[in-house]
Motif scaffolding. Structure first.
Motif, PDB file in Angstrom:
ATOM      1  N   GLY A  66       0.845  -1.274  -0.325  1.00  0.00           N
ATOM      2  CA  GLY A  66      -0.060  -0.207  -0.190  1.00  0.00           C
ATOM      3  C   GLY A  66       0.835   1.266  -0.018  1.00  0.00           C
ATOM      4  O   GLY A  66       2.039   1.175   0.372  1.00  0.00           O
ATOM      5  N   ASP A  67      -0.136   2.868  -0.012  1.00  0.00           N
ATOM      6  CA  ASP A  67       0.909   3.662  -0.087  1.00  0.00           C
ATOM      7  C   ASP A  67       2.207   3.700   1.391  1.00  0.00           C
ATOM      8  O   ASP A  67       3.249   4.197   1.288  1.00  0.00           O
ATOM      9  CB  ASP A  67       0.078   4.849   0.259  1.00  0.00           C
ATOM     10  CG  ASP A  67      -0.930   4.924  -0.684  1.00  0.00           C
ATOM     11  OD1 ASP A  67      -0.169   4.567  -1.525  1.00  0.00           O
ATOM     12  OD2 ASP A  67      -1.957   5.910  -0.286  1.00  0.00           O
ATOM     13  N   GLY A  68       1.820   3.491   2.655  1.00  0.00           N
ATOM     14  CA  GLY A  68       2.834   3.103   3.909  1.00  0.00           C
ATOM     15  C   GLY A  68       3.781   2.140   3.127  1.00  0.00           C
ATOM     16  O   GLY A  68       4.951   2.749   3.334  1.00  0.00           O
ATOM     17  N   THR A  69       3.678   1.416   2.370  1.00  0.00           N
ATOM     18  CA  THR A  69       4.514   0.221   1.496  1.00  0.00           C
ATOM     19  C   THR A  69       6.103   1.282   1.271  1.00  0.00           C
ATOM     20  O   THR A  69       6.842   1.573   1.262  1.00  0.00           O
ATOM     21  CB  THR A  69       4.404  -0.764   0.888  1.00  0.00           C
ATOM     22  OG1 THR A  69       3.698  -1.391   2.157  1.00  0.00           O
ATOM     23  CG2 THR A  69       5.649  -1.641   0.992  1.00  0.00           C
ATOM     24  N   VAL A  70       4.961   1.704   0.033  1.00  0.00           N
ATOM     25  CA  VAL A  70       5.763   2.490  -0.918  1.00  0.00           C
ATOM     26  C   VAL A  70       6.827   3.972  -0.538  1.00  0.00           C
ATOM     27  O   VAL A  70       7.684   4.245  -0.530  1.00  0.00           O
ATOM     28  CB  VAL A  70       4.943   3.188  -2.019  1.00  0.00           C
ATOM     29  CG1 VAL A  70       3.723   3.804  -2.242  1.00  0.00           C
ATOM     30  CG2 VAL A  70       5.864   3.474  -3.447  1.00  0.00           C
ATOM     31  N   SER A  71       5.645   4.779   0.999  1.00  0.00           N
ATOM     32  CA  SER A  71       6.628   5.059   1.196  1.00  0.00           C
ATOM     33  C   SER A  71       7.255   5.074   2.130  1.00  0.00           C
ATOM     34  O   SER A  71       8.608   5.498   2.387  1.00  0.00           O
ATOM     35  CB  SER A  71       5.135   6.011   2.362  1.00  0.00           C
ATOM     36  OG  SER A  71       5.669   7.213   2.929  1.00  0.00           O
ATOM     37  N   GLU A  72       7.433   4.339   2.686  1.00  0.00           N
ATOM     38  CA  GLU A  72       8.598   3.145   3.670  1.00  0.00           C
ATOM     39  C   GLU A  72      10.538   3.286   2.494  1.00  0.00           C
ATOM     40  O   GLU A  72      11.208   3.453   2.981  1.00  0.00           O
ATOM     41  CB  GLU A  72       8.454   1.513   4.431  1.00  0.00           C
ATOM     42  CG  GLU A  72       8.112   2.063   5.576  1.00  0.00           C
ATOM     43  CD  GLU A  72       7.769   1.119   6.611  1.00  0.00           C
ATOM     44  OE1 GLU A  72       8.645   0.187   6.458  1.00  0.00           O
ATOM     45  OE2 GLU A  72       7.351   0.891   7.434  1.00  0.00           O
ATOM     46  N   VAL A  73      10.131   2.493   2.037  1.00  0.00           N
ATOM     47  CA  VAL A  73      10.636   2.219   0.863  1.00  0.00           C
ATOM     48  C   VAL A  73      11.273   3.556   0.214  1.00  0.00           C
ATOM     49  O   VAL A  73      12.707   3.877   0.570  1.00  0.00           O
ATOM     50  CB  VAL A  73      10.210   1.764  -0.767  1.00  0.00           C
ATOM     51  CG1 VAL A  73      11.608   1.490  -1.823  1.00  0.00           C
ATOM     52  CG2 VAL A  73       9.660   0.038  -0.314  1.00  0.00           C
ATOM     53  N   LEU A  74      11.033   4.624  -0.311  1.00  0.00           N
ATOM     54  CA  LEU A  74      11.544   5.848  -0.832  1.00  0.00           C
ATOM     55  C   LEU A  74      11.807   6.497   1.082  1.00  0.00           C
ATOM     56  O   LEU A  74      13.321   7.205   0.760  1.00  0.00           O
ATOM     57  CB  LEU A  74      10.055   6.952  -0.776  1.00  0.00           C
ATOM     58  CG  LEU A  74      10.346   8.156  -0.926  1.00  0.00           C
ATOM     59  CD1 LEU A  74      11.355   9.134  -2.190  1.00  0.00           C
ATOM     60  CD2 LEU A  74       8.837   8.755  -0.354  1.00  0.00           C
ATOM     61  N   ASP A  75      11.540   5.726   2.033  1.00  0.00           N
ATOM     62  CA  ASP A  75      12.615   6.887   3.196  1.00  0.00           C
ATOM     63  C   ASP A  75      14.083   5.746   3.302  1.00  0.00           C
ATOM     64  O   ASP A  75      14.745   6.677   4.206  1.00  0.00           O
ATOM     65  CB  ASP A  75      11.735   6.538   3.841  1.00  0.00           C
ATOM     66  CG  ASP A  75      12.185   8.092   5.383  1.00  0.00           C
ATOM     67  OD1 ASP A  75      12.754   8.400   5.514  1.00  0.00           O
ATOM     68  OD2 ASP A  75      12.079   7.401   6.547  1.00  0.00           O
ATOM     69  N   GLY A  76      13.711   5.071   3.112  1.00  0.00           N
ATOM     70  CA  GLY A  76      14.811   4.012   2.939  1.00  0.00           C
ATOM     71  C   GLY A  76      15.910   3.868   1.860  1.00  0.00           C
ATOM     72  O   GLY A  76      17.401   4.204   2.058  1.00  0.00           O
ATOM     73  N   ILE A  77      15.486   5.110   1.137  1.00  0.00           N
ATOM     74  CA  ILE A  77      16.600   4.846  -0.756  1.00  0.00           C
ATOM     75  C   ILE A  77      17.449   5.623   0.082  1.00  0.00           C
ATOM     76  O   ILE A  77      17.393   6.594   0.643  1.00  0.00           O
ATOM     77  CB  ILE A  77      15.595   4.884  -1.568  1.00  0.00           C
ATOM     78  CG1 ILE A  77      14.427   4.328  -2.075  1.00  0.00           C
ATOM     79  CG2 ILE A  77      16.789   5.361  -2.462  1.00  0.00           C
ATOM     80  CD1 ILE A  77      13.917   4.610  -2.997  1.00  0.00           C
ATOM     81  N   SER A  78      18.642   4.743   0.054  1.00  0.00           N
ATOM     82  CA  SER A  78      19.751   6.021  -0.547  1.00  0.00           C
ATOM     83  C   SER A  78      20.291   6.279  -1.832  1.00  0.00           C
ATOM     84  O   SER A  78      21.085   5.861  -2.625  1.00  0.00           O
ATOM     85  CB  SER A  78      21.025   4.812   0.599  1.00  0.00           C
ATOM     86  OG  SER A  78      22.378   6.141   0.446  1.00  0.00           O
ATOM     87  N   PHE A  79      20.302   7.593  -2.289  1.00  0.00           N
ATOM     88  CA  PHE A  79      20.414   8.149  -3.120  1.00  0.00           C
ATOM     89  C   PHE A  79      22.113   7.936  -3.957  1.00  0.00           C
ATOM     90  O   PHE A  79      22.510   8.793  -3.977  1.00  0.00           O
ATOM     91  CB  PHE A  79      19.988   9.728  -3.599  1.00  0.00           C
ATOM     92  CG  PHE A  79      18.245   8.679  -3.962  1.00  0.00           C
ATOM     93  CD1 PHE A  79      17.732   8.591  -4.693  1.00  0.00           C
ATOM     94  CD2 PHE A  79      17.767   9.867  -2.679  1.00  0.00           C
ATOM     95  CE1 PHE A  79      16.056   8.632  -5.125  1.00  0.00           C
ATOM     96  CE2 PHE A  79      16.272   9.530  -2.832  1.00  0.00           C
ATOM     97  CZ  PHE A  79      15.421   8.912  -3.767  1.00  0.00           C
ATOM     98  N   CYS A  80      22.944   6.898  -3.266  1.00  0.00           N
ATOM     99  CA  CYS A  80      24.429   6.581  -4.114  1.00  0.00           C
ATOM    100  C   CYS A  80      24.869   6.305  -5.426  1.00  0.00           C
ATOM    101  O   CYS A  80      25.412   6.995  -5.573  1.00  0.00           O
ATOM    102  CB  CYS A  80      24.797   5.650  -3.339  1.00  0.00           C
ATOM    103  SG  CYS A  80      24.835   5.948  -1.467  1.00  0.00           S
ATOM    104  N   GLY A  81      23.642   5.679  -6.017  1.00  0.00           N
ATOM    105  CA  GLY A  81      23.360   5.269  -7.446  1.00  0.00           C
ATOM    106  C   GLY A  81      22.179   5.928  -8.072  1.00  0.00           C
ATOM    107  O   GLY A  81      21.331   5.892  -7.479  1.00  0.00           O
ATOM    108  N   PRO A  82      22.251   5.251  -9.532  1.00  0.00           N
ATOM    109  CA  PRO A  82      21.164   5.722 -10.220  1.00  0.00           C
ATOM    110  C   PRO A  82      19.670   4.666  -9.073  1.00  0.00           C
ATOM    111  O   PRO A  82      20.347   3.337  -9.332  1.00  0.00           O
ATOM    112  CB  PRO A  82      21.100   5.105 -11.172  1.00  0.00           C
ATOM    113  CG  PRO A  82      22.875   5.507 -11.843  1.00  0.00           C
ATOM    114  CD  PRO A  82      23.591   5.545  -9.742  1.00  0.00           C
ATOM    115  N   VAL A  83      19.266   5.029  -8.713  1.00  0.00           N
ATOM    116  CA  VAL A  83      17.981   3.852  -8.261  1.00  0.00           C
ATOM    117  C   VAL A  83      16.845   4.660  -8.972  1.00  0.00           C
ATOM    118  O   VAL A  83      16.186   5.765  -9.053  1.00  0.00           O
ATOM    119  CB  VAL A  83      17.912   4.479  -7.421  1.00  0.00           C
ATOM    120  CG1 VAL A  83      16.877   3.280  -6.369  1.00  0.00           C
ATOM    121  CG2 VAL A  83      18.185   3.896  -5.709  1.00  0.00           C
ATOM    122  N   THR A  84      15.848   3.306  -9.609  1.00  0.00           N
ATOM    123  CA  THR A  84      14.736   3.302 -10.257  1.00  0.00           C
ATOM    124  C   THR A  84      13.299   2.517  -9.209  1.00  0.00           C
ATOM    125  O   THR A  84      13.782   1.663  -8.624  1.00  0.00           O
ATOM    126  CB  THR A  84      14.380   2.640 -11.690  1.00  0.00           C
ATOM    127  OG1 THR A  84      15.313   3.412 -12.379  1.00  0.00           O
ATOM    128  CG2 THR A  84      13.522   3.211 -12.278  1.00  0.00           C
TER     129      THR A  84
END
Length: 308
Positions: A66-84
């Protein structure tokens, strides 16, 4: 390689059933993938961080939930390299999927991800709160006051879980929202928009801040929100009469919230929201505790996402 982060508990367990079908589809197509299944709140954030931290190679993360899952994923992403980021909605609210006009069929969503026509750079928001300034990314919305109270109630609502199983999850938000109108007391407070404009209010019930127009399964509190313009839309519900809030809630429920007494809309790149008494705060439905002051800002076109 596709990395799937799956919430099996989305929409009362519907997420697990959908993932089983999607996994069969992936195996049938011979698609190389890895899957990580969450067990509790915070797992999706941790997994996204582990998959992207110190990674210079391109990564494709697919949130299934759900929206909470994709929000957690966004919050955890480290933009060290290209992320899609890709998203297969299996929740009960699915406000992000509604805004992005993703197919309702999870199978069709998977096909779009495996054969994307284009990618798009989207905004996301950052919420900062607490004495030591905790920072929390949000995808759809954040808020302080009554809407955060509703989110907290919904997280522990057996009624919501039951209604979600029969496709009526949105109704639970309406019922809890009506209850909260009756028992919530307004507070004094103010907004500071883009460091320049200060707006004061005497009877604030909630301030809702949006990247995308709706929250709570389709309650349209930000009709002019644009997902990639570098600005947030703020909805302030303030009135001395509680009765004025019921038509506001009903209009948002129908998706036609416009000008009404007791509601003001603002657009800005960043804002400070201050209230005279601590009020609950949420970020994409996640509890951020009670605060007297929060800061929000928009990060423009930072998130690369697979769309139709």
């Amino acid at each position: 390689m596709y990395s799937f982060i799956v919430n099996p508990n989305a929409s009362g367990g519907r997420g697990e059933r959908i993932w089983r079908r999607l996994e069969k589809q992936l195996k049938h197509l011979g698609v190389p993938y890895e899957a990580f299944v969450t067990e509790k709140t915070g797992d999706a954030r941790r997994l996204a961080c582990d998959l992207t931290e110190h990674q210079r190679e391109p990564r494709i993360l697919i949130a299934v939930g759900g929206d909470g899952t994709v929000s957690e994923v966004l919050d955890g992403i480290s933009f060290c390299g290209p992320v899609t980021l890709g998203y297969i909605p299996t929740g009960s609210g699915n406000d992000l999927a509604r805004s992005l006009r993703l197919p309702k069929s999870p199978s069709r969503c998977l096909k779009k991800i495996l054969n994307p026509k284009y990618h798009k750079l989207l905004d996301y928001g950052v919420l900062s709160y607490g004495d030591h300034l905790t920072h929390r990314r949000f995808m759809v919305s954040t808020g302080i006051g009554m809407d955060a109270m509703v989110c907290q109630d919904i997280l522990h609502s057996k009624t919501k879980r039951g209604l979600s199983k029969v496709g009526l999850g949105k109704l639970s938000y309406m019922l809890v929202g009506a209850k909260r109108i009756l028992f919530t007391r307004p507070v004094k407070g103010y907004l500071v928009l883009d460091g320049a404009q200060k707006v004061e209010f005497n009877h604030i019930y909630f301030v809702s801040v949006h990247n995308h127009g709706s929250e709570g399964g389709g309650f349209l509190f930000a009709p002019r929100a644009v997902r990639d313009d570098g600005e947030l839309e703020l909805c302030v519900a303030h009135t001395a009469s509680k009765l004025r809030l019921f038509p506001v809630l009903f209009d948002a429920y129908r998706g036609h919230l416009g000008r009404r007494r007791g509601v003001h809309f603002y657009r800005c790149k960043e804002a400070v929201i201050h209230v005279d008494q601590p009020m609950p705060v949420h970020a994409d439905g996640e509890n951020c505790f009670c605060q007297e002051e929060v800061r929000v800002r928009c990060v423009k076109k930072k998130l690369r996402m697979i769309l139709q």
